[in-house]
Motif scaffolding. Sequence first.
Motif, PDB file in Angstrom:
ATOM      1  N   GLN A  30     -13.146   1.852   1.695  1.00 30.60           N
ATOM      2  CA  GLN A  30     -12.803   1.886   3.109  1.00 30.60           C
ATOM      3  C   GLN A  30     -13.577   3.007   3.773  1.00 30.60           C
ATOM      4  OE1 GLN A  30      -8.912   0.769   4.680  1.00 30.60           O
ATOM      5  NE2 GLN A  30      -8.627   2.902   5.252  1.00 30.60           N
ATOM      6  N   SER A  33     -13.368   4.706  10.766  1.00 29.86           N
ATOM      7  CA  SER A  33     -13.387   3.762  11.880  1.00 29.86           C
ATOM      8  C   SER A  33     -14.672   3.872  12.668  1.00 29.86           C
ATOM      9  CB  SER A  33     -12.201   4.031  12.809  1.00 29.86           C
ATOM     10  OG  SER A  33     -12.326   3.304  14.008  1.00 29.86           O
ATOM     11  N   CYS A 352     -13.495  -2.898   3.098  1.00 36.40           N
ATOM     12  CA  CYS A 352     -12.767  -3.073   4.342  1.00 36.40           C
ATOM     13  C   CYS A 352     -13.777  -3.284   5.471  1.00 36.40           C
ATOM     14  CB  CYS A 352     -11.907  -1.853   4.641  1.00 36.40           C
ATOM     15  SG  CYS A 352     -10.639  -1.543   3.386  1.00 36.40           S
ATOM     16  N   ASP A 354     -14.510  -5.132   9.657  1.00 42.61           N
ATOM     17  CA  ASP A 354     -13.911  -5.534  10.922  1.00 42.61           C
ATOM     18  C   ASP A 354     -13.481  -7.004  10.842  1.00 42.61           C
ATOM     19  OD1 ASP A 354     -13.724  -4.597  13.939  1.00 42.61           O
ATOM     20  OD2 ASP A 354     -14.429  -6.669  13.953  1.00 42.61           O
ATOM     21  N   GLN A 366      -3.531  -5.654   3.878  1.00 37.48           N
ATOM     22  CA  GLN A 366      -2.827  -4.518   4.448  1.00 37.48           C
ATOM     23  C   GLN A 366      -3.382  -3.182   3.969  1.00 37.48           C
ATOM     24  OE1 GLN A 366       1.333  -5.093   3.577  1.00 37.48           O
ATOM     25  NE2 GLN A 366       1.583  -6.731   5.107  1.00 37.48           N
ATOM     26  N   CYS A 368      -6.301  -2.207   4.027  1.00 37.86           N
ATOM     27  CA  CYS A 368      -7.423  -1.775   4.858  1.00 37.86           C
ATOM     28  C   CYS A 368      -6.920  -1.388   6.247  1.00 37.86           C
ATOM     29  CB  CYS A 368      -8.464  -2.884   4.996  1.00 37.86           C
ATOM     30  SG  CYS A 368      -9.388  -3.227   3.490  1.00 37.86           S
ATOM     31  N   SER A 369      -7.437  -0.302   6.780  1.00 39.17           N
ATOM     32  CA  SER A 369      -7.056   0.104   8.135  1.00 39.17           C
ATOM     33  C   SER A 369      -7.502  -0.936   9.155  1.00 39.17           C
ATOM     34  CB  SER A 369      -7.673   1.465   8.476  1.00 39.17           C
ATOM     35  OG  SER A 369      -9.088   1.395   8.430  1.00 39.17           O
ATOM     36  N   THR A 370      -8.555  -1.692   8.809  1.00 42.25           N
ATOM     37  CA  THR A 370      -9.039  -2.751   9.707  1.00 42.25           C
ATOM     38  C   THR A 370      -8.191  -4.012   9.591  1.00 42.25           C
ATOM     39  OG1 THR A 370     -10.546  -3.601   8.011  1.00 42.25           O
ATOM     40  CG2 THR A 370     -11.409  -1.907   9.505  1.00 42.25           C
ATOM     41  N   GLY A 371      -7.399  -4.107   8.516  1.00 44.24           N
ATOM     42  CA  GLY A 371      -6.588  -5.290   8.273  1.00 44.24           C
ATOM     43  C   GLY A 371      -7.337  -6.418   7.618  1.00 44.24           C
TER      44      GLY A 371
END
Length: 613
Positions: A30, A33, A352, A354, A366, A368-371
């Motif tokens: 990951q 951002s 991870c 976009d 879940q 991944c912060s990106t989803g």
Amino acid sequence: MKISFPLFFFIIFIFIFLGSPAVAELKIYQFPSSDQTAQIESDRQKVIVILKESRDIEQARAAGRLKDKVGRKQQRKRVATLQAQVIDKIDTSKMKMVNRFSFTPAFSATITAEGIEQLEALEDVVAVEPDLIVHAHTTQGLGVMNSGVVQPAYSGSGVSIAVIDTGIDYTHPALGDGGFPNDKVIGGYDFGDGDASPMDSNGHGTSCAGIAAGDPVTSGSYGQYAGGVAPGAKLYALKIVEGGSSEATSSTIISAIEWCIDHQNDNGDYPIKVINISFGGGEYTSPCDTDNWGRTTALAATATNALSAGITIFASSGNSGYCDAIASPACVSDIVSVGAVFDADIGGVGFCVDPSSCADNTESYQGCSTGTVAWSYSTRADKVVPYTNMSGDLDILAPSHNAATADLDGSYDLDFGGTSAASPYAAGVAAVMQSAVMTTHGYFLTPAQVKTKMIEAGDAVAYSAAGITTPRVNLGNTDIDGDGLPSEWEILYMGTIENGAGTDIDEDGLTQLEEYNNQTDPTAADTDEDGMPDGWEVDNTLDPLTDDSTLDLDDDTYTNVQEYLAGTDPADGSDHPIPVSAGNSPFLFLSFLILLGIGGKLTMCRHKKPMGV
């Protein structure tokens, strides 16, 4: 119920490759951002104010005057005058200066909404743009880039690479192993903390520096570290983050680039010719040289200044997995944008990305912060990494996972990746190219030449998910000095790229360029050892790589080698060696007469009577 043998293995196959338990065991990477928003401080916004460029500033940049000390001094004075004309007109309660740029007619500041209105009303102000946030873009790739022959010959000596990043741990054994400055990290500055020591507290910059130009380490905790792409090059550390952060701003990058221009020749033996920026943010589907109103951005103007000074800038494309966009500053036309490929088979992994990514095997996740995660069930060298930002504007690809490189406190990171790794790989190649051409020919390539040569010599790598094909850097295939000969070929045969394409070292009638085009050995006059020189064979449409000496090309009963020895045309049946009869030989007739004379004399002597007493 009894299950047949084939069906049993089919069920196992489905479970392993499609079942979620197996997928969850794959390693997941990951990255920070890619959101790129303006900094806000209380009621103030951090901005970059772009000023109207005077004609003399434009002319100085176009003429390349930033390369010399006098030209830089004059440009700095012109820019300072413009800045003062605007700054003095703004209420200090509404605007606080952050940085006055040296060569770019602009400055950064924190300012209130009222202050922005005042600025926009001034005739000398072209635009007020947000100072956007950028983030770090997080087995060696030397073999993938085909650098095994060229790099040992020209290691980057005589060139410096500036690493604009989180700083460099200059106490690392591969990066100077001492104080600051030292023999490897010969200069720099900390823009994030505003001090003279660019020590890295994050590790990202140290790893990028290790890939670009780290010294090989043959002992210690990791004796297999092969060193950077250009181990002979020196480094400058430009820290753009506060403390151990991985977040910076566009204005800080501008300041660091300008520092490189201003300090380019601090060490005349190792001028700054290459900059690496493994930071970025945002999503740009086209070159970001201008804003929405067609006005040149401050970052683009600064990159052009660096180009004018003879400095090539490389920047990572970003790690969001975009298929039609790259990050800033890589999206600037005067900056070489670099995407990533695997450098080897590293097994199944997940990245991870976009949610908009077109990468294969994406799904909601879940963890991944990106989803969203993109699974790579199989990997191999030269396969495009799912996280790399791609677009038709991306310039080149370079190796990424898994890079073995330097880390903080003398340690090593054995799986450093992201386009952060790819960019310094490419930057190191540029340093080797500059080192080679300066060493052999006494000049440096222009940034435009560096970029063009790298693109033209690269191996085309297709990314089917995005429908894009991009060249991957190939140092050995690069014609560094523009003589038509790939550098690897020249070094393998001659040990240098110095010999011109028009020379004929083995005197076989073929120039070096002709030898390359015909795949013959430029150091052997008769490559196939068939008794006929390469040049003669090529001139007479014979194959210089195959023994065709006993063949009769024109069916005149004489072999090719007989034609060569006689000086006749092996393709013309009417032009062939002319046999001479032994009976008609003047030499033999003369010999016969001499022998006849000698024989007659002997006969006369034999029949002569003895004299009486």
